[in-house]
Each structure stands twice: as structure tokens, then as C-alpha cells.
Design an enzyme around this catalytic site. Structure first.
Site, PDB file in Angstrom:
ATOM      1  N   ARG A 176      58.299 -33.917   4.309  1.00 48.30           N
ATOM      2  CA  ARG A 176      59.080 -33.840   5.549  1.00 48.30           C
ATOM      3  C   ARG A 176      60.554 -33.540   5.262  1.00 48.30           C
ATOM      4  O   ARG A 176      61.301 -33.179   6.152  1.00 48.30           O
ATOM      5  CB  ARG A 176      58.917 -35.136   6.360  1.00 48.30           C
ATOM      6  CG  ARG A 176      59.672 -35.139   7.654  1.00 48.30           C
ATOM      7  CD  ARG A 176      59.145 -36.139   8.695  1.00 48.30           C
ATOM      8  NE  ARG A 176      58.581 -37.345   8.162  1.00 48.30           N
ATOM      9  CZ  ARG A 176      59.285 -38.396   7.705  1.00 48.30           C
ATOM     10  NH1 ARG A 176      60.603 -38.388   7.737  1.00 48.30           N
ATOM     11  NH2 ARG A 176      58.672 -39.471   7.239  1.00 48.30           N
ATOM     12  N   TYR A 204      67.283 -19.353  28.422  1.00 47.59           N
ATOM     13  CA  TYR A 204      65.829 -19.450  28.281  1.00 47.59           C
ATOM     14  C   TYR A 204      65.358 -20.708  29.018  1.00 47.59           C
ATOM     15  O   TYR A 204      65.958 -21.766  28.877  1.00 47.59           O
ATOM     16  CB  TYR A 204      65.456 -19.515  26.795  1.00 47.59           C
ATOM     17  CG  TYR A 204      64.033 -19.924  26.580  1.00 47.59           C
ATOM     18  CD1 TYR A 204      62.999 -19.155  27.098  1.00 47.59           C
ATOM     19  CD2 TYR A 204      63.723 -21.093  25.901  1.00 47.59           C
ATOM     20  CE1 TYR A 204      61.679 -19.548  26.931  1.00 47.59           C
ATOM     21  CE2 TYR A 204      62.406 -21.491  25.726  1.00 47.59           C
ATOM     22  CZ  TYR A 204      61.396 -20.716  26.245  1.00 47.59           C
ATOM     23  OH  TYR A 204      60.097 -21.095  26.093  1.00 47.59           O
ATOM     24  N   ASP A 252      72.552 -19.154  21.046  1.00 45.44           N
ATOM     25  CA  ASP A 252      71.162 -18.772  20.827  1.00 45.44           C
ATOM     26  C   ASP A 252      71.160 -17.266  20.580  1.00 45.44           C
ATOM     27  O   ASP A 252      71.420 -16.473  21.486  1.00 45.44           O
ATOM     28  CB  ASP A 252      70.317 -19.153  22.048  1.00 45.44           C
ATOM     29  CG  ASP A 252      68.830 -18.891  21.836  1.00 45.44           C
ATOM     30  OD1 ASP A 252      68.498 -17.937  21.112  1.00 45.44           O
ATOM     31  OD2 ASP A 252      68.003 -19.612  22.411  1.00 45.44           O
ATOM     32  N   LYS A 267      60.223 -15.036  17.334  1.00 46.78           N
ATOM     33  CA  LYS A 267      60.432 -13.743  17.968  1.00 46.78           C
ATOM     34  C   LYS A 267      60.747 -12.663  16.917  1.00 46.78           C
ATOM     35  O   LYS A 267      59.938 -12.386  16.070  1.00 46.78           O
ATOM     36  CB  LYS A 267      61.534 -13.874  19.018  1.00 46.78           C
ATOM     37  CG  LYS A 267      61.340 -15.085  19.964  1.00 46.78           C
ATOM     38  CD  LYS A 267      60.120 -14.904  20.820  1.00 46.78           C
ATOM     39  CE  LYS A 267      59.918 -15.897  21.939  1.00 46.78           C
ATOM     40  NZ  LYS A 267      60.013 -17.303  21.719  1.00 46.78           N
TER      41      LYS A 267
HETATM   42  C1  PLP Z   1      66.067 -17.138  23.793  1.00 49.99           C
HETATM   43  C2  PLP Z   1      65.044 -18.155  23.399  1.00 49.99           C
HETATM   44  N1  PLP Z   1      65.437 -19.296  22.819  1.00 49.99           N
HETATM   45  C3  PLP Z   1      64.550 -20.241  22.455  1.00 49.99           C
HETATM   46  C4  PLP Z   1      63.196 -20.083  22.681  1.00 49.99           C
HETATM   47  C5  PLP Z   1      62.235 -21.176  22.291  1.00 49.99           C
HETATM   48  O1  PLP Z   1      61.598 -20.844  21.092  1.00 49.99           O
HETATM   49  P1  PLP Z   1      60.107 -21.307  20.680  1.00 49.99           P
HETATM   50  O2  PLP Z   1      59.169 -20.719  21.689  1.00 49.99           O
HETATM   51  O3  PLP Z   1      59.966 -20.785  19.290  1.00 49.99           O
HETATM   52  O4  PLP Z   1      60.084 -22.806  20.755  1.00 49.99           O
HETATM   53  C6  PLP Z   1      62.743 -18.905  23.267  1.00 49.99           C
HETATM   54  C7  PLP Z   1      61.302 -18.705  23.512  1.00 49.99           C
HETATM   55  O5  PLP Z   1      60.902 -17.833  24.281  1.00 49.99           O
HETATM   56  C8  PLP Z   1      63.693 -17.916  23.634  1.00 49.99           C
HETATM   57  O6  PLP Z   1      63.309 -16.763  24.228  1.00 49.99           O
END
Ligand code: PLP
Length: 348
Positions: free
Chosen positions: A41, A92, A163, A188
């Protein structure tokens, strides 16, 4: 090294005889005691290689997480009781849901802003502990002036998080623009093949890195070694994939803007993400169910083109149009992508 070279070369074993050119997957829950690793971990060689490579691309020290949202939660967990977080009204929706949850439990206050309105964001920084940026936003495609906002937020005493999932470090390096922390859904573009879920944080601040590592150790939102290995394999081609997706996106934007059924095209001028607005939800649903190449699926950033009507999710903000379809443009031949898309768009 320039970004494309860093993506390919960082995080590899030394060029020694009989060494493999890639760090092998280490499946281990524990390590012989007495060293730095100790337990599965806390540490894993497959994470290390991914973290070195992404850290080199973003210009900081990286920590990998079980998912993008695990990384988001780890950052929001740093906010003290009753403190204010400034965030994009169109972040998001998982990030917005985490903020709403913290608010509902009296843990933090969210101040939602239009990130494209720099003056409004700067005004909102007053008394804030954290300024959360997403640029471009998902799926509204608003772009924030990260450098100006970071400078203003720091003056107001707030920490700045970006982000960077949509832009990727190939197109935007928020730490260079003054941000304290970068968040990624590695699910992504970084991994790039729609075959794993993983997240990451990157910072230049050693103290902050130690705090975040401590939170990860304690909460245990860690990636599996196989996910980290696959994500690094994907990262090796990030620059190529982003370049091709961006080229395809720019061409599709040109054609979509001339299509009579498309009332609005939202494209910030870079990257592979495009949002289009059709007359209503029915038209949008017919599009997402009418193609053969484009995959109707949530998520984004894979080599294959995917799309979805975002308001099919009840949690999506009501300010996102019902007829908005978010396109994640892949690396296929652009004429095939256009033929397929055009065949499912309404006539007018
Ligand atoms: C801009 C953005 N940030 C964070 C996330 C969350 O990521 P995860 O789905 O890997 O938990 C997403 C998921 O679609 C996203 O599009």
C-alpha cells in the site's frame, strides 16, 4: 529533453546488459523488511516508473491513485472544516458531486464560478482556501487563464489545483503557469486506450507531496501494479496520440461548424475534445445511437472516437444544454470519422 522524448524515455531501467527496456510489473503485497518499500500500500516499482514519467511531463513529483476521483478526493480532503473552495460551475460532475457532498456534511463551502470569467474567479478567491480549476472544462469547454488566476489566488492565500485531464501535459503544464497541484484522470488521455481506471497528482512542493503521500498510504486508494504498467505503456505514445486527435478535432470542427443541424460547436482551439449542440435531446440521442464507428460511451481520451449526450446523466449541471454531445475525437482517419458522424446527424 522535450516532452515527446520525456514521454518515451523517462521511467526506464538503466541501459545495462540484460536489463529489459521496460520496468516489469511487480505483483507484491509486501517486501522483505528493512528497506524503503515495506508494504504494497506504500510503494510499488510499477507505480514508480509511471510516476517518474508523468512527473517529468508535468514538471513535478507525481503520485498515482486508484482513479481520478480518488486523487480529487485526496486533495479535497486537505480542506479544513468550514473552509471555502472556489470551483468551476461546469467542472467534471464527479468533482462537483464530491464538493456538494462535503458541503452537505458541513465540511466545506463551495463557491462555483465561470472559470472563463477571470475577474469573477479572482473576486471569488477572497477568503478561499483552495481554488480548483479545470481547463478546458468537461463538457462546457471553458478555458481558464491559469497564470492570472494562480497569481491572484496566491495573493489571497489560496492554493491552486488544476485538473489537466483534457489538455494533458503535452498541451498545457499548469505548474509552469503557477499552479500548486495538477490532477489527472489517467483513465483518459494518459493511458489512452479505454482499458483501465487510474488517477494522479503532481506537485513541486515537497511538503505537499509528503502530506498527499501520507493520505494515500492511510486511505489506500492505490492503483494496481498492472494498471500502472499499462498506463505507462499508454503514456509512451501520448504526444503522438494527442497530436493526431487534435488534428482530427480541428478538421471535424471545421466541418461541423458548416453543418446546418449543429447549432453550436465548442472547441477551445486545442486538444481532442469537442462539444456540439444539436436542437434537442432527441436529435442528440439519434446521433449517439446512429453511428457505427463512433462508440456511444462515457469517458474519453482513448485512441477510438467516443461520444455521449452528457445530460443523460441526472447529475450533470442543468446549465449544460440537453442537446449537447461531447465528442472525444480519436486517432482514426478523419474522413471515416466524418462520414460516420455526418450519416447520423439530422438533415437540417
Ligand atoms: C476532467 C475529469 N476529471 C476527473 C475525472 C474522474 O476520473 P476517474 O473516472 O478516473 O475517476 C474525470 C472522469 O471523467 C474527468 O473527465
Amino acid at each position: 529533453m522535450r516532452p515527446a522524448t520525456r514521454a518515451v524515455h523517462v521511467g526506464r531501467p538503466p541501459h545495462d546488459v540484460d536489463q529489459p527496456p521496460n520496468v516489469p510489473i511487480t505483483m507484491a503485497s509486501t517486501y522483505v523488511a528493512g528497506g524503503d518499500r515495506e508494504y504494497g500500500r506504500y510503494s510499488n516499482p510499477s507505480w514508480d516508473a509511471f510516476e517518474e514519467a508523468l512527473g517529468a511531463l508535468e514538471g513535478g513529483r507525481c503520485l498515482s491513485f486508484a482513479s481520478g476521483l480518488a486523487a480529487v478526493a485526496t486533495v479535497l480532503d486537505l480542506v479544513g472544516a468550514g473552509e471555502t473552495v472556489v470551483a468551476p460551475r461546469h467542472a467534471y460532475n464527479g468533482t462537483l458531486m464530491q464538493l456538494a457532498d462535503l458541503e452537505a456534511r458541513g465540511r466545506a463551502r463551495a463557491r462555483l464560478v465561470d472559470v472563463a470569467d477571470t475577474d469573477a474567479v479572482l473576486a471569488a478567491c477572497e477568503d478561499a482556501a483552495l481554488v480548483w480549476l479545470e481547463s478546458p472544462t468537461n463538457p462546457a469547454m471553458e478555458v481558464a487563464d491559469i497564470a492570472t488566476i494562480a497569481a491572484g489566488a496566491h495573493e489571497a492565500g489560496a492554493r491552486v489545483v488544476v485538473d489537466n485531464t483534457f489538455a494533458t501535459p503535452v498541451l498545457q503544464q499548469p505548474l509552469d503557469l503557477g499552479a500548486d497541484l495538477v490532477v489527472h484522470s489517467a483513465t483518459k488521455y494518459l493511458a489512452g486506450h479505454s482499458d483501465l481506471v487510474m488517477g494522479a497528482l503532481v506537485t513541486r512542493d515537497d511538503d505537499l507531496h509528503a502530506v498527499l503521500k501520507g493520505r494515500r498510504d492511510l486511505i489506500g486508494a492505490i492503483p494496481g501494479p498492472f494498471e500502472a504498467w499499462l498506463a505507462l505503456r499508454g503514456l509512451r505514445t501520448l504526444a503522438l496520440r494527442v497530436e493526431q486527435a487534435q488534428r482530427n478535432a480541428a478538421e471535424l470542427v471545421r466541418r461541423l461548424e458548416a453543418h446546418p443541424a449543429v447549432t453550436e460547436v465548442r472547441y477551445p482551439g486545442f486538444g481532442g475534445m469537442v462539444s456540439i449542440v444539436l436542437a434537442d435531446a432527441d436529435d442528440a440521442d439519434r446521433l449517439t445511437h446512429g453511428t457505427t464507428l463512433w462508440v456511444h460511451a462515457t469517458s474519453l481520451g482513448g485512441v477510438e472516437s467516443t461520444f455521449e449526450r452528457r445530460r443523460r446523466w441526472r447529475s450533470e449541471p442543468s446549465t449544460i444544454p440537453e442537446g449537447l454531445v461531447r465528442l472525444s475525437v480519436g486517432i482514426e482517419d478523419v474522413d471515416d470519422l466524418w462520414d460516420d458522424l455526418a450519416s447520423a446527424l439530422p438533415d437540417a
